[in-house]
Enzyme design. Structure first.
Site, PDB file in Angstrom:
ATOM      1  N   HIS A  80       0.832  -1.215   0.000  1.00  0.00           N
ATOM      2  CA  HIS A  80       0.000   0.000   0.000  1.00  0.00           C
ATOM      3  C   HIS A  80       0.856   1.250   0.000  1.00  0.00           C
ATOM      4  CE1 HIS A  80       0.411   0.948   4.388  1.00  0.00           C
ATOM      5  NE2 HIS A  80       0.432  -0.355   4.555  1.00  0.00           N
ATOM      6  N   ASP A  82      -0.240   4.435   1.061  1.00  0.00           N
ATOM      7  CA  ASP A  82      -0.531   5.453   2.069  1.00  0.00           C
ATOM      8  C   ASP A  82       0.254   5.209   3.350  1.00  0.00           C
ATOM      9  OD1 ASP A  82      -2.195   3.122   2.529  1.00  0.00           O
ATOM     10  OD2 ASP A  82      -3.288   4.292   4.029  1.00  0.00           O
ATOM     11  N   ASP A 143       6.145   1.622   6.532  1.00  0.00           N
ATOM     12  CA  ASP A 143       4.823   0.998   6.429  1.00  0.00           C
ATOM     13  C   ASP A 143       3.972   1.870   5.511  1.00  0.00           C
ATOM     14  OD1 ASP A 143       2.451  -0.364   6.821  1.00  0.00           O
ATOM     15  OD2 ASP A 143       2.182   0.304   8.892  1.00  0.00           O
ATOM     16  N   GLU A 177      -4.896   1.714   2.884  1.00  0.00           N
ATOM     17  CA  GLU A 177      -4.855   0.504   3.723  1.00  0.00           C
ATOM     18  C   GLU A 177      -4.870   0.860   5.194  1.00  0.00           C
ATOM     19  OE1 GLU A 177      -2.941  -2.791   6.053  1.00  0.00           O
ATOM     20  OE2 GLU A 177      -2.356  -0.673   5.838  1.00  0.00           O
ATOM     21  N   GLU A 178      -4.218   1.961   5.540  1.00  0.00           N
ATOM     22  CA  GLU A 178      -4.086   2.330   6.946  1.00  0.00           C
ATOM     23  C   GLU A 178      -5.422   2.710   7.594  1.00  0.00           C
ATOM     24  OE1 GLU A 178      -1.663   1.710   8.626  1.00  0.00           O
ATOM     25  OE2 GLU A 178       0.171   1.813   7.443  1.00  0.00           O
ATOM     26  N   ASP A 200       4.046  -6.254   3.684  1.00  0.00           N
ATOM     27  CA  ASP A 200       3.574  -5.205   4.589  1.00  0.00           C
ATOM     28  C   ASP A 200       3.854  -5.574   6.039  1.00  0.00           C
ATOM     29  OD1 ASP A 200       2.304  -2.903   5.483  1.00  0.00           O
ATOM     30  OD2 ASP A 200       0.282  -3.715   5.280  1.00  0.00           O
ATOM     31  N   HIS A 382       4.048   3.574  12.425  1.00  0.00           N
ATOM     32  CA  HIS A 382       3.099   4.595  12.899  1.00  0.00           C
ATOM     33  C   HIS A 382       3.728   5.463  13.995  1.00  0.00           C
ATOM     34  CE1 HIS A 382      -0.623   1.987  11.612  1.00  0.00           C
ATOM     35  NE2 HIS A 382       0.371   1.939  10.735  1.00  0.00           N
TER      36      HIS A 382
END
Length: 414
Positions: A80, A82, A143, A177-178, A200, A382
């Protein structure tokens, strides 16, 4: 510098933070900035069947099968684009710590931001290797831009080495995705893969075959505002009832106290006043039966408060988000076994583990595309303390190439 790392350092400087509140798809237009770059790069490297879904921000492409290998399984790799809205992804300034000495890392001298081994003891495993870190003011974006970079490097390598025999390889890059929407508009039929891997995950060697079963719940408490001076017997304080609801949930079924396969109730956001208070929860469990019990208990707590304070004082809107992909993957054991064997060939000791979250593969598996999750070489996602190991990322690229060749040699298309 390898192509994997060159790609990564370029991608993380493009802000692709998704948004939970926009209600659009993609949730932020800036995700197109990376998608458009990937399309240009795929075109330049000679990839085939490039499709750019400009409405929803999905990118698909192919590495064609070698001549005579068209009957092999079509294998997909998905990441992903994002980054999580938990920490800003704007103005990312990656830094390379060469030959890491095993001690604390000063991320930002001016702001005195330090990534300490006492807080992150797993850092000691990377002594002598090279790390990419942040400047302490943003997340890094490993990520999942690490996965994007590795897939792109894998594709370019295969296209540059036609002497390597393999089946058709499909590539997919998703938005959002997040925020749990990465598979919303993924075109499984267009993608056309028999099997796939999301790229991922975390540390090199990790292989994830399970995700949570997941639900989102919106709790709305309707109160009655009355002047505090004359409130006796009249006021219904929505804030206090929301607090009471939280107190009914099992105290230790909370992310702060759970690990491994233990599920939880997580109060993610709460706002309001005496008149109305709204709380957003996520409910998670790897076990489908325990997941159902958690959802039922959540509703019973609301029912109890309605009996106490009056009908419709508390209302719940609940929606399942995704399910544990092991339910699908158990019928495709070759996906895990091939990944383990490929990891062993690269000197890793495979660690198969349940991920305490979800991936695009969670939903894609139930959409007809069996899809376990591979490592990326990143950690502390994150977070402003996010980092990635250069040597691990380069090995992940080798892992993807190994899997592409392995499926070409060992299997026929189902």
């Amino acid at each position: 510098m390898t192509k994997t790392i060159e790609n990564f350092l370029q991608y993380v400087q493009i802000d692709t933070e998704s948004s939970e509140s926009s209600g659009t798809s993609p949730s932020t237009e800036k995700q197109h900035d990376l998608a458009e770059l990937l399309v240009r790069q795929l075109t330049a490297m000679g990839a085939a069947e490039i499709t750019y879904d400009k409405e929803h921000c999905y990118v698909y492409a192919s590495v064609p099968a070698s001549s005579g290998w068209e009957d092999r399984p079509v294998l997909g790799f998905i990441s992903h684009m994002d980054t999580a809205p938990a920490v800003t992804g704007k103005n990312v300034k990656p830094q390379i710590v060469k030959n890491y000495d095993g001690g604390d890392i000063l991320l930002n001298k001016e702001q005195h931001i330090v990534m300490s081994v006492s807080d992150f003891p797993e850092l000691s495993r990377y002594k002598g290797q090279d790390l990419i870190v942040t400047d302490g003011t943003t997340l890094l974006g490993a990520d999942d831009k690490a996965g994007v970079a590795e897939i792109m490097a894998m594709a370019e390598y295969l296209l540059e080495h036609p002497e390597l025999s393999h089946g058709k390889i499909r590539i997919g890059f998703t938005p959002d995705e997040e925020i749990g929407s990465g598979a919303d508009h993924f075109d499984v039929a267009l993608f056309g893969a028999d099997f796939a891997y999301t790229v991922d995950g975390g540390e090199f060697g990790e292989l994830e075959d399970e995700t949570f079963n997941a639900a989102d719940a919106k709790l709305t408490v309707s109160g009655r505002s009355v002047h505090p001076g004359s409130a006796k017997g009249k006021m219904i304080n929505a804030v206090l009832i929301a607090q009471e609801f939280q107190s009914l949930l099992p105290a230790f079924q909370n992310p702060m106290y759970t690990e491994g396969r233990e599920g939880f109730f997580h109060l993610d956001d709460i706002s309001g006043n005496v008149e109305k208070t709204i709380a957003h929860y996520i409910i998670r469990d790897h076990d489908r039966e325990l997941f159902a019990q958690k959802k039922e208990f959540f509703l019973q707590c609301a029912s109890f408060l309605n009996q106490k304070y009056g009908e419709n004082t508390v209302t719940v809107e609940m929606k399942d988000s995704y399910y544990n992909m092991i339910e699908v993957l158990k019928d495709h054991p070759h996906l895990l076994e091939n990944a383990r064997n490929a990891l062993r060939e690269l000197g890793a000791k495979p660690v198969t583990m349940p991920v305490r979250g979800g991936t695009d593969g969670s939903r894609l598996s139930f959409m007809g595309l069996p899809c376990p999750n591979l490592c990326t070489g990143g950690a502390n996602f994150h977070s402003r303390f996010e980092y990635a190991c250069i040597q691990s990322m380069e090995k992940v690229t080798e892992l993807l190439i190994n899997l592409a060749l392995r499926y070409g040699k060992e299997m026929q298309r189902p």
